[in-house]
Design a protein around this motif. Structure first.
Motif, PDB file in Angstrom:
ATOM      1  N   CYS A  67      40.057  41.177  44.549  1.00 19.00           N
ATOM      2  CA  CYS A  67      40.306  40.254  43.301  1.00 19.00           C
ATOM      3  C   CYS A  67      40.393  38.997  43.689  1.00 19.00           C
ATOM      4  O   CYS A  67      41.204  38.574  44.769  1.00 19.00           O
ATOM      5  CB  CYS A  67      41.331  40.859  42.466  1.00 19.00           C
TER       6      CYS A  67
ATOM      7  N   ASN B 110      41.579  36.548  41.887  1.00 18.43           N
ATOM      8  CA  ASN B 110      42.811  36.087  41.381  1.00 18.43           C
ATOM      9  C   ASN B 110      44.008  36.713  42.023  1.00 18.43           C
ATOM     10  O   ASN B 110      45.085  36.158  41.822  1.00 18.43           O
ATOM     11  CB  ASN B 110      42.952  35.955  39.785  1.00 18.43           C
ATOM     12  N   CYS B 111      44.046  37.760  42.195  1.00 17.33           N
ATOM     13  CA  CYS B 111      45.363  38.571  42.456  1.00 17.33           C
ATOM     14  C   CYS B 111      45.527  39.033  44.042  1.00 17.33           C
ATOM     15  O   CYS B 111      46.453  39.699  44.292  1.00 17.33           O
ATOM     16  CB  CYS B 111      45.461  39.959  41.796  1.00 17.33           C
TER      17      CYS B 111
ATOM     18  N   CYS C  38      39.718  44.905  38.846  1.00 15.08           N
ATOM     19  CA  CYS C  38      41.093  44.480  39.210  1.00 15.08           C
ATOM     20  C   CYS C  38      41.885  45.034  37.957  1.00 15.08           C
ATOM     21  O   CYS C  38      41.773  44.770  36.648  1.00 15.08           O
ATOM     22  CB  CYS C  38      41.152  43.004  39.314  1.00 15.08           C
TER      23      CYS C  38
ATOM     24  N   TYR D  77      45.048  44.190  37.673  1.00 17.66           N
ATOM     25  CA  TYR D  77      45.945  43.637  37.060  1.00 17.66           C
ATOM     26  C   TYR D  77      45.527  42.346  36.310  1.00 17.66           C
ATOM     27  O   TYR D  77      46.337  42.153  35.135  1.00 17.66           O
ATOM     28  CB  TYR D  77      46.774  42.852  38.633  1.00 17.66           C
ATOM     29  N   CYS D  78      44.548  41.935  36.403  1.00 23.24           N
ATOM     30  CA  CYS D  78      43.860  40.715  35.398  1.00 23.24           C
ATOM     31  C   CYS D  78      42.537  41.201  34.895  1.00 23.24           C
ATOM     32  O   CYS D  78      41.924  40.193  34.255  1.00 23.24           O
ATOM     33  CB  CYS D  78      43.888  39.346  36.305  1.00 23.24           C
TER      34      CYS D  78
ATOM     35  N   TYR E 253      39.710  41.175  36.097  1.00 23.61           N
ATOM     36  CA  TYR E 253      38.550  40.651  36.845  1.00 23.61           C
ATOM     37  C   TYR E 253      37.553  41.669  37.104  1.00 23.61           C
ATOM     38  O   TYR E 253      38.098  42.919  37.551  1.00 23.61           O
ATOM     39  CB  TYR E 253      38.960  39.768  38.023  1.00 23.61           C
TER      40      TYR E 253
HETATM   41 ZN    ZN Z   1      43.011  40.175  39.615  1.00 28.80          ZN
END
Ligand code: ZN
Ligand code: ADP
Ligand code: ZN
Length: 788
Positions: free
Chosen positions: A476, A478-479, A494, A496-497, A499
């Motif tokens: 990802c 961002n992560c 992703c 988590y976020c 994406y």
């Molecule tokens: Zn992410």
């Protein structure tokens, strides 16, 4: 006077109960006259609830309804029945489950149900009773009475048989062995020669197991230091103290545990030892039985309900004062606990993976804390949190004990990574599950008459994309977490976020077309091995074997005794076993662990490889470990191969700090499940909105009164005092985005302050409920072990 007062003392007429359902409040019931006095705290009660009956637990008794209550007496229902004469739950367990339910933002009634070994919540299980016969008269008396009226030949035979059997036998045994009917026994009873009575029969999980002989070992210097420290803490009766026993595999931790337990017993206190799901091997249980005899009770999920009930009751009645068990044994009703041991404390099986979530390791520490006991967390690969807590200085919650060498100075197994990218190239791009090097090693080991373990790391359902040419996985933006492949949408997402991106056709790094969707293709590995090595006796251990009672035990005993040459299995065979004749361990497809989109995937892989390497070369002979991987540069693997815990910790802890993960940040995962995706989305959206409101509320109003929380025994130590903010991520589809016909959305909360996180969460849950969020679809997990 006191006698009279006692007689006139009113018996409680009302009882408050908690129910095993996701409802936070307690309910009041009226106790009908005949049941008054029979109900104690912790009693299981059958209760009318709506249209059905439900089993609940008594948590408070009242003589009268409290003055300030809003309960309408006329609307109260009666308790239908009291299930146990003596409650299965002790006051201590009531308190512990209350704390646990509160700590994990869970439900007390559900926690109580989970605290009882599976099957004991429902009332079906009972003590097993059988008729037995006991000889009453002495030999002289027998002669005298017999002279009045002679005994028949059958009757004399029965008496003789009883005498040679120590004066006591089961009724059925006599009928079988003397080949008689019931009537001569009954006549003997009428004439006062014998007594017929009812006896509880213990269903023994070990049955007539052959017990190993006890060899007297002399502790080495490091073991002795560890034991001395633990024993010294035990001497300070009633004082809580926590240790982390960090000992490399084969350093003799078990011997330290056993002697520490002995020390607790010598001080007239009881001992509880928790072991991971699978480590409670038949071999180990028998060893403990040999040491502690009848005083040991064994609790794990492979027992029958009857065995579990009997073991539990023996503990409850004080007949067993050493308890060895898996996760839920942390709630065993032992009295006067002196020592709690958690072996392989890092193990994921201590975590209950469904509601009510809890981690038995952490509950064990709390239990010791509440009762003034000593707790020892042991591992070759401590959890990041535990090692962090054992650092000297401000995190020094645990005292650190270290066993640095293997017993007899044996060297650790020689571990080596096999680069599967090269194997793949050498095979001309053909799919090979087993490298030539591993195959050769298996052949050699077998030729020497040694045993082999092959570990197939096949956990998780999640798929990710791996480039076969350069070993790249796709992460990802961002992560710093591997993206998960969602086949239906053909996208990488992703978790988590949220994406997402189109799943690629070529490797973004080296433009190779050999993209590999990891998570497939290992199914038939056992068949491949059987075909390649027809002369080897191969058995497989996995979840299926686990569920068939007795089968796993048999396989492990056979392997121990040399009746099998190779064990193929998932990670469960990596733990705790001591097979001295294993000199080769092969690990296939370790990358599945590394690629899981999870904050703990590196830690888990490091632990797994270190543990599995610890299974090789435990006897006189030295051992080898071969690890196949597409990822030989990964730090988890590099350190695991060298069994370098400190090196791994140093690298991993920086990563945790940078990404705001535990032990620096507290996490909570909120899973929103629903069969209808639109409804799941709606609930998740409401929840997210109320979380945002709660976060803003906290930020804007630092004077916000602390919520009164039931059973909050902790006056600050566990709750970081803080000021910090709470971050909210999601909702995003969970890794397992649809399971059992339900869609799953996830929201993650992060904060440096446990208190801030919990206050925000509690306020947001109340807020969401009032905004129409369906709370039955919301599952909160505090300190999630993984985020899938
Ligand atoms: Zn992410
Ligand atoms: P660990 O749990 O740390 O991996 P174990 O407790 O299984 O290690 O010990 C490894 C082996 O060493 C076992 O076979 C055990 O019986 C043996 N052992 C332990 N302590 C001693 C000792 N002091 N002297 C001799 N052998 C020992
Ligand atoms: Zn590539």
């Amino acid at each position: 006077m006191p006698a009279r007062a006692a007689k006139n003392k009113p018996q409680p007429a009302y009882v408050e109960v908690v129910l095993p359902i996701p409802i936070r409040r307690a309910f009041t019931y009226r106790i009908p006259e005949p049941m008054r006095g029979q109900i104690k705290l912790g009693s299981r009660l059958r209760l009318p609830f709506g249209k059905r009956d439900i089993i609940g637990y008594a948590i408070e008794l009242h003589d009268e309804l409290p003055q300030d209550t809003d309960v309408d007496e006329t609307k109260l229902k009666n308790v239908a029945a009291v299930i146990d004469d003596e409650p299965l739950i002790t006051p201590e367990i009531l308190k512990l489950t209350q704390w646990t339910a509160d700590y994990y933002a869970s439900f007390w009634g559900e926690m109580l149900k989970a605290a009882l070994p599976a099957g004991l919540h429902a009332e079906k299980v009972r003590a097993k009773r059988r008729k037995a016969v006991r000889l009453l008269r002495t030999a002289d008396a027998l002669v005298r009475i017999a002279s009045e009226k002679p005994l028949t030949e059958q009757q004399e035979f029965i008496i003789e048989m009883l005498r040679t059997n120590g004066g006591e036998m089961l009724f059925t045994e006599i009928i079988e062995q003397a080949d008689v009917g019931a009537s001569p026994i009954n006549t003997l009873a009428r004439r006062g020669f014998v007594e017929v009575y009812v006896q509880d029969v213990r269903r023994d999980p070990l049955r007539e197991a052959e017990l190993p002989s006890r060899d007297e070992l002399t502790l080495n210097a490091e073991q002795q230091i560890a034991l001395d420290e633990i024993a010294a803490a035990l001497k300070k009766d009633g004082e809580y103290k926590a240790f982390l026993l960090h000992g490399v595999t084969g350093s003799g931790k078990t011997e330290v545990y056993v002697r520490a337990m002995q020390a607790a017993l010598d001080g007239c206190r009881s001992a509880l030892m928790l072991v991971p799901e699978i480590a409670l091997t038949p071999v180990f249980s028998r060893r403990l039985r040999a040491i502690f005899g009848k005083e040991v009770a064994i609790l794990h999920s492979n027992l029958s309900a009857g065995e579990r009930y009997d073991e539990w009751r023996r503990i409850r009645l004080g007949e067993a004062c050493v308890v060895i068990g898996t996760r839920s044994a942390v709630f065993a009703p032992l009295e006067n606990i002196g020592l709690v041991i958690v072996d392989e404390e890092h193990d994921a099986s201590y975590r209950q993976h469904e509601s009510p979530f809890y981690n038995a390791r952490d509950v064990a520490v709390m239990r010791a804390n509440m009762t003034g006991a000593v707790v020892v967390l042991g591992s070759a690969t401590p959890a990041m949190e535990s090692y962090y807590n054992a650092q000297a200085g401000k995190h020094g919650k645990y005292t650190y004990l270290h066993l640095t060498t293997r017993i007899h100075g044996r060297s650790l197994a020689d571990a080596k990574l096999i680069d599967m990218r090269e194997v793949f190239r050498a095979a001309g791009g053909k799919d090979v599950a087993l490298s030539p090097e591993l195959l050769t090693a298996i052949r050699e080991t077998h030729a020497r008459g040694d045993q082999v373990i092959i570990l197939l790391n096949r956990r998780g359902f999640s798929q990710f994309v791996l480039c076969r040419t350069c070993g790249e996985t796709i992460k990802c933006k961002n992560c710093d977490i591997t993206l998960t492949f969602h086949r239906r949408e053909n996208k990488l997402i992703c978790h988590y976020c949220s994406y997402r991106e189109q799943s690629p056709r070529v490797c973004p790094k080296c433009v190779s077309e050999y993209l590999y969707f990891v998570g497939e293709g290992t199914e038939n590995l056992e068949d491949q091995l059987k075909k390649k090595f027809p002369s080897m006796r191969i058995a497989r251990v996995d979840r299926d074997t686990m569920t068939r009672r007795g089968e796993l035990d048999q396989i492990l005993l056979d392997f121990q005794a040399g009746r099998l040459d190779m064990l193929v299995g998932t990670q469960m065979i990596a733990k705790g076993h001591d097979f001295p004749n294993v000199t080769l361990v092969g690990v296939v497809s370790v990358d599945i662990g590394l690629g899981l989109p999870d904050l703990r995937s590196a830690e888990r892989t490091f632990q797994l490889i270190t543990q599995v390497a610890g299974r090789s070369g435990r006897g006189e002979k030295s051992g080898r470990v071969l690890i196949q991987t597409y990822y030989p540069e990964h730090y988890a693997l590099r350190h695991a191969v060298r069994q370098d815990y400190k090196g791994f910790y140093a690298e991993e802890i920086r990563y945790r700090e940078r990404l705001a993960y535990p032990p620096f940040f507290v996490l909570a995962s909120i899973m929103i499940k629903h069969r209808d995706l639109a409804k799941a989305m709606r609930n998740a959206t409401i929840l997210r909105r109320s979380l945002d409101t709660a976060v803003r509320g906290r930020a804007g109003n630092s004077e916000l009164p602390a919520l009164r929380r039931r059973g909050d025994t902790d006056s600050g130590s566990g709750w970081l005092v803080d000021s910090s903010s709470v971050r909210t991520l999601g909702p995003a589809p969970a890794s397992l985005s649809r399971l059992k016909n339900e869609y799953r959305l996830q929201i993650i909360l992060k904060s440096q302050s446990r208190r801030a996180l919990r206050e925000t969460l509690d306020i947001a849950l109340l807020g969401a409920e009032s905004l129409g969020c369906d709370m039955r679809s919301v599952f909160v997990e505090i300190d999630p072990v993984n985020l899938m």
